[in-house]
Motif scaffolding. Structure first.
Motif, short mmCIF file in Angstrom:
data_model
loop_
_atom_site.label_atom_id
_atom_site.label_comp_id
_atom_site.label_asym_id
_atom_site.label_seq_id
_atom_site.Cartn_x
_atom_site.Cartn_y
_atom_site.Cartn_z
N THR A 52 0.81 -1.22 0.00
CA THR A 52 0.00 0.00 0.00
C THR A 52 0.84 1.27 0.00
O THR A 52 0.31 2.35 -0.24
N GLN A 53 2.13 1.14 0.34
CA GLN A 53 3.04 2.28 0.52
C GLN A 53 2.55 3.22 1.62
O GLN A 53 2.81 4.41 1.60
N LYS A 54 1.83 2.65 2.59
CA LYS A 54 1.33 3.43 3.73
C LYS A 54 1.66 2.70 5.03
O LYS A 54 1.83 1.49 5.04
N ILE A 55 1.71 3.47 6.10
CA ILE A 55 1.88 2.88 7.43
C ILE A 55 0.50 2.41 7.87
O ILE A 55 -0.42 3.20 7.98
N SER A 56 0.38 1.11 8.08
CA SER A 56 -0.91 0.58 8.49
C SER A 56 -0.87 -0.02 9.89
O SER A 56 -1.86 -0.52 10.39
N ALA A 57 0.29 0.03 10.53
CA ALA A 57 0.45 -0.55 11.86
C ALA A 57 -0.26 0.30 12.91
O ALA A 57 -0.17 1.52 12.89
N ALA A 58 -0.94 -0.37 13.81
CA ALA A 58 -1.66 0.33 14.87
C ALA A 58 -0.86 0.37 16.17
O ALA A 58 -1.07 1.24 16.99
N SER A 59 0.05 -0.58 16.36
CA SER A 59 0.80 -0.66 17.62
C SER A 59 2.30 -0.61 17.35
O SER A 59 2.75 -0.84 16.22
N ALA A 60 3.06 -0.35 18.39
CA ALA A 60 4.52 -0.36 18.27
C ALA A 60 5.00 -1.73 17.82
O ALA A 60 5.90 -1.84 16.98
N GLU A 61 4.40 -2.79 18.35
CA GLU A 61 4.80 -4.15 17.98
C GLU A 61 4.60 -4.39 16.48
O GLU A 61 5.47 -4.96 15.82
N GLU A 62 3.47 -3.96 15.95
CA GLU A 62 3.21 -4.12 14.51
C GLU A 62 4.21 -3.32 13.68
O GLU A 62 4.68 -3.79 12.64
N GLU A 63 4.54 -2.13 14.15
CA GLU A 63 5.53 -1.32 13.43
C GLU A 63 6.89 -2.01 13.43
O GLU A 63 7.57 -2.05 12.40
N ILE A 64 7.29 -2.54 14.56
CA ILE A 64 8.60 -3.21 14.65
C ILE A 64 8.63 -4.42 13.72
O ILE A 64 9.61 -4.62 12.98
N HIS A 65 7.58 -5.22 13.72
CA HIS A 65 7.52 -6.36 12.80
C HIS A 65 7.64 -5.91 11.35
O HIS A 65 8.38 -6.51 10.56
N GLN A 66 6.93 -4.85 10.97
CA GLN A 66 6.98 -4.39 9.58
C GLN A 66 8.37 -3.88 9.21
O GLN A 66 8.87 -4.14 8.11
N VAL A 67 9.01 -3.18 10.13
CA VAL A 67 10.38 -2.69 9.87
C VAL A 67 11.32 -3.86 9.62
O VAL A 67 12.08 -3.86 8.64
N PHE A 68 11.29 -4.88 10.48
CA PHE A 68 12.19 -6.02 10.29
C PHE A 68 11.81 -6.82 9.05
O PHE A 68 12.68 -7.36 8.36
N SER A 69 10.54 -6.88 8.74
CA SER A 69 10.10 -7.55 7.52
C SER A 69 10.64 -6.83 6.28
O SER A 69 11.11 -7.46 5.32
N ASN A 70 10.58 -5.50 6.31
CA ASN A 70 11.10 -4.71 5.20
C ASN A 70 12.62 -4.87 5.06
O ASN A 70 13.14 -5.03 3.95
N LEU A 71 13.33 -4.85 6.20
CA LEU A 71 14.78 -5.06 6.16
C LEU A 71 15.11 -6.44 5.58
O LEU A 71 16.03 -6.58 4.77
N ARG A 72 14.36 -7.46 6.00
CA ARG A 72 14.58 -8.81 5.50
C ARG A 72 14.40 -8.87 3.99
O ARG A 72 15.20 -9.48 3.28
N ALA A 73 13.38 -8.22 3.47
CA ALA A 73 13.13 -8.22 2.02
C ALA A 73 14.28 -7.58 1.25
O ALA A 73 14.71 -8.10 0.21
N VAL A 74 14.82 -6.49 1.76
CA VAL A 74 15.94 -5.83 1.10
C VAL A 74 17.20 -6.69 1.20
O VAL A 74 17.95 -6.84 0.23
N ALA A 75 17.43 -7.29 2.37
CA ALA A 75 18.59 -8.19 2.54
C ALA A 75 18.52 -9.35 1.55
O ALA A 75 19.53 -9.70 0.92
N GLU A 76 17.35 -9.92 1.38
CA GLU A 76 17.18 -11.04 0.45
C GLU A 76 17.37 -10.60 -0.99
O GLU A 76 17.95 -11.31 -1.81
#
Length: 127
Positions: free
Chosen positions: A40-64
């Motif tokens: 979506t190219q938008k921040i959709s996380a409602a909690s800090a935990e969801e934001e942290i998961h999305q950040v690490f998920s994004n980093l993992r995608a770039v690393a791969e």
């Protein structure tokens, strides 16, 4: 020095004048990722935990996309608008990274792009 631009549609597109990552030799510099959903190219996380998961998920995608994975990360920098979220980062980080963990710093800052709570960048070394 040769530089290779790394890009994947599985992580958010760059918001400004930068690349998702740059590889030079065996070192890959991953730009800061905020919790933007790449679909979506938008921040959709409602909690800090969801934001942290999305950040690490994004980093993992770039690393791969660079030919590695988070196990190749040697240095991680996490930026938080509330350092009280550090225990959450520690807990969730253990779901994405394994021992030996990368060197890491957590930095408390006043604000982040698009009003998010967390951002992380990394340095990865590929053998």
């Amino acid at each position: 020095m040769q530089r290779q631009v790394i890009h994947t549609d599985l992580a958010p597109a760059a918001i400004g004048n930068y690349s998702q990552a740059i590889r030079t030799g065996s070192t890959v510099y991953l730009s800061g990722q905020i919790p933007i959903d790449p679909k979506t190219q938008k921040i959709s996380a409602a909690s800090a935990e969801e934001e942290i998961h999305q950040v690490f998920s994004n980093l993992r995608a770039v690393a791969e996309a660079a030919g590695g994975d988070l196990a190749h990360v040697v240095k991680l920098t996490v930026y938080l608008t509330d350092l009280a979220d550090s225990p959450k980062v520690n807990s969730i980080m253990a779901e994405y990274f394994s021992r030996p963990y990368p060197a890491r710093v957590a930095v408390g800052i006043a604000s982040l792009p698009q009003g998010c709570r967390v951002e992380a960048d990394a340095i990865m070394v590929l053998e």
